[in-house]
Design an enzyme around this catalytic site. Structure first.
Site, PDB file in Angstrom:
ATOM      1  CG  HIS A 413      -2.310   0.525   0.884  1.00 11.85           C
ATOM      2  ND1 HIS A 413      -2.534   1.474  -0.081  1.00 11.85           N
ATOM      3  CD2 HIS A 413      -3.532   0.233   1.399  1.00 11.85           C
ATOM      4  CE1 HIS A 413      -3.821   1.753  -0.144  1.00 11.85           C
ATOM      5  NE2 HIS A 413      -4.455   1.005   0.730  1.00 11.85           N
ATOM      6  CG  ASP A 417      -3.003   4.656  -4.718  1.00  6.15           C
ATOM      7  OD1 ASP A 417      -2.409   4.643  -3.622  1.00  6.15           O
ATOM      8  OD2 ASP A 417      -2.880   5.565  -5.561  1.00  6.15           O
TER       9      ASP A 417
END
Length: 441
Positions: A413, A417
């Site tokens: 992350h 995204d």
């Protein structure tokens, strides 16, 4: 007689130490030139260490699981006087191959070798002692003999059907202890009543209820796996996205291709999935990448080096399919088979491990409903197909049979995204649900 110290040579670029995963010799063993001494594991591969001289082992570096620095003493071999000159030549050669390594290394403690030798002598001594027969009990005073009452089993008196006897045997219940409610014949209800009320002391079963504890050292491949998994979970903020894909048409095409494959390897789902990934990744370069978190740099690769998680007897390994984007499904199937067999046999080369840009992991027939795979650091994404199940689905006003599969993807992350991961899976869905597109230019 002369002593030759065999030092751990430089066995890979950037390798500072290696772990002892197996000894093939012990103190006191006679070895010949080129005989395997030990197996040493690095971050990339397991390497066999061969003896450069003949002689007798007098010292070893340590136990299995210990780390040995490059240039440190691995074994000390006592050689014949005529071999002493050859030992010097070998030492000079090793020194030339390992510049910067200091000549003096920590010697192996003599007590360890002495203890090994002593243990071996005790083992030989123990084996040489003949077994002593247990003394037979002598006569009792007064000429009396000891009479031991044989255990009397009343089970043969109990009347029961074969089904009741089989159930009692499975539960470990002695039917002689069960009382019949009506007459002399024991029924299932009597057995149930005994289990509920009459077996205050409990009952035993043929199956073991407990087994001995075991302490297992985490060494070798298992320690590498533990270190890599811990580092990945500690450093990477994972997120996982799962979506359902209809693979009915893909499975039909796969079956047709396999029916006419000739001498080519059998096609599994993986080659089709990798082709779909290679066609999709140019639009999602953030997923085909490696992240150097210390330098703060993401390298997006223009080629797909696809890792494939492979279970082996030693543990999980990840060989890499180089330039997967240049291969068709048949070539991918052949390479998948070759790498998997080499990994399981322990013959895979170090250059075939590492350097991947994205990984695929699949449990095959054991696949579950969904998985949350762990990223192979420093990569930033890993894709996991799950089990294919057949279920009824609506198509317009009709209900039809369809083969459905959940597809998982875990991402880093920090650099990927959720929108990117979801969009990537939706693009994969287009190829997998319309497999003819996989073969279109």
């Amino acid at each position: 007689m002369a002593r030759f110290t065999f030092r751990l040579p430089d066995i890979g670029e950037g390798i500072a130490e290696a772990e002892i995963v197996a000894w093939h010799v012990a103190v006191g063993d006679r070895v010949e030139e080129d005989q395997n001494l030990a197996d040493m594991m690095t971050d990339k591969a397991t390497v066999e260490m061969e003896s450069p001289v003949s002689g007798t082992i007098v010292e070893v570096a340590g136990e299995v699981g210990e780390m040995v620095p490059i240039g440190a003493a691995l074994v000390v071999i006592e050689t014949e006087a005529a071999e002493a000159v050859g030992s010097d030549e070998v030492a000079e050669q090793i020194e030339a191959e390992n510049p910067g390594v200091e000549e003096v290394a920590a010697p192996v403690p003599a007590p360890a070798a002495a203890a090994t030798a002593a243990a071996a002598q005790e083992k030989v001594a123990a084996q040489s002692v003949p077994p002593v027969a247990a003394p037979h009990p002598g006569p009792l005073p007064g000429g009396e003999r000891e009479v031991r009452a044989a255990p009397v089993s009343r089970e043969h008196r109990a009347l029961a059907s074969p089904a009741v006897r089989a159930r009692a045997k499975e539960l470990g219940v002695d039917l002689s202890q069960v009382r019949a409610a009506e007459g002399d014949r024991i029924r299932h209800a009597d057995l149930d009543a005994y289990l509920r009320y009459g077996s205050a002391q409990g009952y035993t079963s043929d199956a073991p209820r407990a087994w001995a504890d075991e302490s297992v050292r985490v060494i070798g491949m298992r320690r590498r796996i533990a270190e890599n998994m811990a580092a990945a979970k500690r450093n990477i903020p994972h997120f996982t996205y799962v979506d359902e894909i209809d693979v009915t048409a893909l499975e039909a095409m796969r079956g047709d291709l396999n029916a006419h494959r000739g001498d080519r390897p059998k096609l599994t789902l993986l080659p089709f999935l990798i082709v779909a990934m290679c066609r999709t990744l140019p639009d999602f370069p953030m997923l085909n990448a490696r992240y150097d978190d210390e330098a703060g740099v993401v390298t997006r690769s223009g080629r797909v080096h696809c890792g494939m998680a492979t279970q082996t007897p030693a543990g999980l390994t990840v060989p890499v399919i180089r330039d997967a984007q240049d291969r068709n499904v048949w070539q991918l199937a052949a390479e998948i088979t070759r790498l998997a067999e080499a990994a399981r046999a322990g013959t895979i080369r170090s250059e075939e491990m590492g350097g991947g840009t994205i990984t695929v992991t699949s449990l095959g027939p054991l696949g579950g409903i969904a998985t949350t795979p762990v990223i192979n650091r420093p990569e930033v994404a890993i894709v996991g197909p799950n089990k294919i199940v057949e279920r009824p689905v609506f198509r317009g006003d009709d209900i039809v049979r369809a083969k459905l599969m959940n597809l998982s993807i875990s991402c880093d992350h920090r650099v990927v995204d959720g929108w990117d991961a979801a969009s990537f899976v939706q693009a994969l869905r287009t190829y997998l649900e319309t497999p003819v597109l996989l073969f279109a230019s």
